[in-house]
Motif scaffolding. Structure first.
Motif, PDB file in Angstrom:
ATOM      1  N   ALA A 119       0.818  -1.216   0.000  1.00 37.36           N
ATOM      2  CA  ALA A 119       0.000   0.000   0.000  1.00 37.36           C
ATOM      3  C   ALA A 119       0.852   1.266   0.000  1.00 37.36           C
ATOM      4  N   SER A 120       2.005   1.193   0.656  1.00 39.15           N
ATOM      5  CA  SER A 120       2.793   2.430   0.795  1.00 39.15           C
ATOM      6  C   SER A 120       4.044   2.412  -0.098  1.00 39.15           C
ATOM      7  N   TRP A 121       4.004   1.599  -1.170  1.00 37.82           N
ATOM      8  CA  TRP A 121       5.212   1.400  -1.961  1.00 37.82           C
ATOM      9  C   TRP A 121       5.756   2.696  -2.576  1.00 37.82           C
ATOM     10  N   ALA A 122       4.876   3.555  -3.100  1.00 40.00           N
ATOM     11  CA  ALA A 122       5.343   4.769  -3.773  1.00 40.00           C
ATOM     12  C   ALA A 122       6.151   5.653  -2.811  1.00 40.00           C
ATOM     13  N   GLU A 123       5.612   5.850  -1.596  1.00 40.16           N
ATOM     14  CA  GLU A 123       6.361   6.695  -0.634  1.00 40.16           C
ATOM     15  C   GLU A 123       7.664   6.021  -0.211  1.00 40.16           C
ATOM     16  N   ARG A 124       7.537   4.711   0.034  1.00 39.12           N
ATOM     17  CA  ARG A 124       8.729   3.978   0.475  1.00 39.12           C
ATOM     18  C   ARG A 124       9.831   4.052  -0.578  1.00 39.12           C
ATOM     19  N   ARG A 125       9.424   3.917  -1.826  1.00 39.75           N
ATOM     20  CA  ARG A 125      10.412   3.950  -2.919  1.00 39.75           C
ATOM     21  C   ARG A 125      11.117   5.318  -2.941  1.00 39.75           C
ATOM     22  N   ALA A 126      10.343   6.390  -2.711  1.00 38.24           N
ATOM     23  CA  ALA A 126      10.942   7.729  -2.704  1.00 38.24           C
ATOM     24  C   ALA A 126      11.976   7.836  -1.572  1.00 38.24           C
ATOM     25  N   GLU A 127      11.635   7.279  -0.408  1.00 35.56           N
ATOM     26  CA  GLU A 127      12.580   7.330   0.732  1.00 35.56           C
ATOM     27  C   GLU A 127      13.855   6.544   0.405  1.00 35.56           C
ATOM     28  N   ILE A 128      13.642   5.345  -0.190  1.00 34.20           N
ATOM     29  CA  ILE A 128      14.805   4.495  -0.513  1.00 34.20           C
ATOM     30  C   ILE A 128      15.700   5.214  -1.523  1.00 34.20           C
ATOM     31  N   ASP A 129      15.072   5.834  -2.536  1.00 35.71           N
ATOM     32  CA  ASP A 129      15.869   6.542  -3.555  1.00 35.71           C
ATOM     33  C   ASP A 129      16.700   7.635  -2.906  1.00 35.71           C
ATOM     34  N   HIS A 130      16.111   8.275  -1.905  1.00 35.53           N
ATOM     35  CA  HIS A 130      16.818   9.357  -1.227  1.00 35.53           C
ATOM     36  C   HIS A 130      18.040   8.795  -0.483  1.00 35.53           C
ATOM     37  N   GLU A 131      17.850   7.650   0.186  1.00 39.03           N
ATOM     38  CA  GLU A 131      18.936   7.098   0.997  1.00 39.03           C
ATOM     39  C   GLU A 131      19.980   6.332   0.176  1.00 39.03           C
ATOM     40  N   PHE A 132      19.503   5.647  -0.872  1.00 41.91           N
ATOM     41  CA  PHE A 132      20.434   4.791  -1.630  1.00 41.91           C
ATOM     42  C   PHE A 132      20.480   5.211  -3.101  1.00 41.91           C
ATOM     43  N   THR A 136      20.320   2.906  -6.615  1.00 42.42           N
ATOM     44  CA  THR A 136      19.163   3.004  -7.514  1.00 42.42           C
ATOM     45  C   THR A 136      19.647   3.304  -8.929  1.00 42.42           C
ATOM     46  N   ALA A 137      20.604   4.238  -9.040  1.00 43.79           N
ATOM     47  CA  ALA A 137      21.095   4.619 -10.378  1.00 43.79           C
ATOM     48  C   ALA A 137      21.717   3.416 -11.072  1.00 43.79           C
ATOM     49  N   LYS A 138      22.473   2.603 -10.315  1.00 44.77           N
ATOM     50  CA  LYS A 138      23.127   1.435 -10.928  1.00 44.77           C
ATOM     51  C   LYS A 138      22.086   0.427 -11.412  1.00 44.77           C
ATOM     52  N   VAL A 139      21.097   0.168 -10.567  1.00 41.91           N
ATOM     53  CA  VAL A 139      20.074  -0.820 -10.947  1.00 41.91           C
ATOM     54  C   VAL A 139      19.258  -0.294 -12.121  1.00 41.91           C
ATOM     55  N   ASP A 140      18.871   0.983 -12.073  1.00 42.45           N
ATOM     56  CA  ASP A 140      18.106   1.548 -13.190  1.00 42.45           C
ATOM     57  C   ASP A 140      18.942   1.510 -14.472  1.00 42.45           C
ATOM     58  N   LEU A 379      23.599  -7.492  -6.774  1.00 40.78           N
ATOM     59  CA  LEU A 379      22.394  -6.669  -6.811  1.00 40.78           C
ATOM     60  C   LEU A 379      22.150  -6.146  -8.230  1.00 40.78           C
ATOM     61  N   ILE A 380      23.225  -5.864  -8.932  1.00 38.71           N
ATOM     62  CA  ILE A 380      23.092  -5.304 -10.284  1.00 38.71           C
ATOM     63  C   ILE A 380      22.760  -6.420 -11.286  1.00 38.71           C
ATOM     64  N   THR A 381      23.495  -7.547 -11.198  1.00 43.36           N
ATOM     65  CA  THR A 381      23.227  -8.595 -12.188  1.00 43.36           C
ATOM     66  C   THR A 381      21.871  -9.260 -11.934  1.00 43.36           C
ATOM     67  N   MET A 382      21.310  -9.030 -10.758  1.00 42.80           N
ATOM     68  CA  MET A 382      19.976  -9.565 -10.469  1.00 42.80           C
ATOM     69  C   MET A 382      18.923  -9.005 -11.442  1.00 42.80           C
ATOM     70  N   VAL A 383      19.251  -7.840 -11.995  1.00 40.96           N
ATOM     71  CA  VAL A 383      18.334  -7.225 -12.962  1.00 40.96           C
ATOM     72  C   VAL A 383      18.090  -8.186 -14.131  1.00 40.96           C
ATOM     73  N   LEU A 384      19.123  -8.933 -14.497  1.00 35.36           N
ATOM     74  CA  LEU A 384      18.986  -9.912 -15.581  1.00 35.36           C
ATOM     75  C   LEU A 384      17.902 -10.941 -15.239  1.00 35.36           C
ATOM     76  N   GLU A 394      11.775  -1.498 -10.872  1.00 36.66           N
ATOM     77  CA  GLU A 394      11.127  -0.573  -9.930  1.00 36.66           C
ATOM     78  C   GLU A 394      11.079  -1.145  -8.501  1.00 36.66           C
ATOM     79  N   TYR A 395      10.945  -2.479  -8.381  1.00 41.16           N
ATOM     80  CA  TYR A 395      10.732  -3.074  -7.061  1.00 41.16           C
ATOM     81  C   TYR A 395      12.031  -3.522  -6.360  1.00 41.16           C
ATOM     82  N   ILE A 396      13.117  -3.564  -7.118  1.00 35.07           N
ATOM     83  CA  ILE A 396      14.366  -4.065  -6.517  1.00 35.07           C
ATOM     84  C   ILE A 396      14.844  -3.207  -5.330  1.00 35.07           C
ATOM     85  N   PRO A 397      14.686  -1.875  -5.385  1.00 36.19           N
ATOM     86  CA  PRO A 397      15.203  -1.069  -4.258  1.00 36.19           C
ATOM     87  C   PRO A 397      14.684  -1.483  -2.883  1.00 36.19           C
ATOM     88  N   LEU A 398      13.586  -2.218  -2.830  1.00 32.48           N
ATOM     89  CA  LEU A 398      13.080  -2.626  -1.514  1.00 32.48           C
ATOM     90  C   LEU A 398      14.156  -3.352  -0.693  1.00 32.48           C
TER      91      LEU A 398
END
Ligand code: ASP
Length: 462
Positions: A119-132, A136-140, A379-384, A394-398
């Motif tokens: 339910a709170s994924w959008a806000e949580r994702r914003a917080e994670i992006d701020h901290e990590f 996030t840039a590497k995974v994206d 963490l990066i090759t997991m994208v594969l 989008e969901y990996i930053p969790l």
């Protein structure tokens, strides 16, 4: 001093944990916090990991060359080569299978605060992006990575200018060129012989540098752990408790499998093995890089476990580059956890079928082979793996918050897998290698082992 090193490292880890917990309780904007983290990072990451990385590329090059020129023939090289590859592929497959069994049984994504996270994924994702942000840039940046891309990228890393490979630490390229040069040297025969003692001397010198770096390792490890714990604190685990538990239980099961292989095929007792590699395990745990740990792994495996340098010099660099049991296991668990948690949401409309599970198995093995032996690489090759089953990045930053912690366990498992490989192949090939060397009449046992009273068989139990 050397016999006490593991105790000193252990004490340093505990002290780093306490210092890190204390730092994490401070206000991050205070000069005391900022300066302490800066200093711990400088000494632990920049200096210590920098020193280890400094010797990795030359070490891989020289040690593979030393191994090949020490082997009696090309046939012997091929035999060790294919056995090593087969062993590593088998253990990696076992690791992924164990990860899949545990994640499908425990189902961490269906437990805990699932509804709240969804339910709170959008806000949580914003917080994670701020901290990590950097992660996030590497995974994206890896978005769209496919199996074909990974295969092509790995071939490009193999067939590369060797100087570029050395300077950029591209270990696959270094290994390939060292193999070619080594084979050429034994092929040219008499003309190549004068070079062999030089290679062996260089090999011994590089291991001496490793010894010097190791002498300072307790202090540097204290800094590394202080910085890691100080920046993340203990709070991050609550939300991802079941996920962390699943990865750790699966890793523990894999360690049991590795020790069983060590006992049954390598004929070495788990106790002897664990005692012999404890320093490498601790360095892997704190540096989170199997490449940076390689010099120490080689020293432990040769000096403490009695693996012949001819075998270890070839098997371990190859293992550090392509054999990552912990990473493969983790990638499968992570992707299935995210599917369990977010399945049915936009970008994760996935139903986990048996076919999809096989796709995860195959891509996790491939992704682990393609992962660099550095922190966070899995963490990066997991994208594969995620892309192969249609899970949005989008969901990996969790899982970012616990990734560094899990990286400690997967890296130390990676190193353990490499070391078991060296023990097993040494056992399977040891007698043949010894006979071939004796027949060939060359004294090729390099560096410090020449004067040591025991040989490879002395550490084999039963
Ligand atoms: N840090 C791991 C290693 O160096 C790779 C990973 O991130 O899983 O072996």
């Amino acid at each position: 001093m050397k016999n006490k090193l593991h105790i000193l490292i252990f004490v340093a880890m505990a002290a780093g944990l306490i210092a890190g917990l204390w730092l994490s309780s401070l206000d991050p904007s205070t000069p005391l916090y900022e300066n302490s983290i800066w200093l711990a990072d400088l000494l632990g990451k920049t200096v210590f990991i920098g020193l280890l990385k400094m010797i990795v590329a030359p070490l891989i090059f020289i040690s593979i060359l030393a191994a090949i020129v020490s082997l009696a023939s090309r046939a012997e090289l091929w035999r060790i080569g294919w056995k090593t590859m087969a062993f590593y592929l088998t253990t990696t497959s076992i690791a992924v299978t164990l990860g899949l069994v545990f994640v499908l049984t425990i189902q961490p994504g269906l437990r805990g605060d699932r509804d709240m996270i969804r339910a709170s994924w959008a806000e949580r994702r914003a917080e994670i992006d701020h901290e990590f942000g950097a992660k996030t840039a590497k995974v994206d940046g890896a978005e769209g990575l496919t199996a074909a891309d990974t295969i092509k990228a790995n071939i490009q890393k193999i067939v590369v200018n060797p100087f570029k490979a050395l300077s950029e630490g591209q270990t696959l390229g270094v290994i390939f060129f060292a193999c070619l040069l080594g084979i050429a040297l034994i092929t040219v025969g008499k003309e190549g012989r004068p070079v062999i003692p030089i290679i062996q001397g260089m090999n011994a010198a590089i291991m001496r540098i490793t010894g010097w770096i190791m002498a300072g390792s307790p202090f540097f490890i204290f800094c590394l752990i202080t910085s890691l714990v100080g920046q993340h604190g203990p709070g991050v685990f609550e939300l991802l408790f079941w996920y962390v538990l699943t990865v750790l239980v699966a890793i523990a099961a894999h360690v049991v499998v590795l020790l069983t292989i060590c006992k049954t095929v390598g004929k070495m007792s788990p106790w002897t093995f664990l005692k012999g590699i404890r320093e490498a395990w601790m360095i892997a745990f704190s540096t989170r890089s199997s490449a940076a740990t390689l010099p120490v792994t080689m020293e432990c495996v040769e000096e403490n476990l009695g693996v012949r340098p001819e075998a270890a010099n070839f098997i371990l660099p190859l293992g550090a580059t392509i054999n990552m049991d912990g990473t493969a296991l983790y990638e499968g668990v992570a992707v299935i956890f995210l599917i369990q948690l977010f399945g049915g949401m936009p970008g994760a409309e996935i139903v986990l079928t048996p076919v999809l599970t096989v796709v995860i198995f195959l891509t996790a093995v491939l992704a682990s082979v393609g992962a660099a032996a550095v922190p966070d690489a899995g963490l990066i090759t997991m994208v594969l793996v995620a892309n192969a089953v249609g899970l949005s990045v989008e969901y990996i930053p969790l899982i970012f918050a616990v990734d560094a912690f899990l990286d400690m366990f997967r890296t130390s498992t990676n190193v353990m897998g490499d070391a078991v490989g060296a023990v097993v192949i040494n056992r399977l090939e040891g007698d043949r290698m010894a006979a071939a060397l004796a027949t060939d009449g060359r004294d090729r046992v390099p560096r410090s082992r020449r004067n040591r009273p025991h040989d490879s068989e002395s550490r084999v139990d039963g």
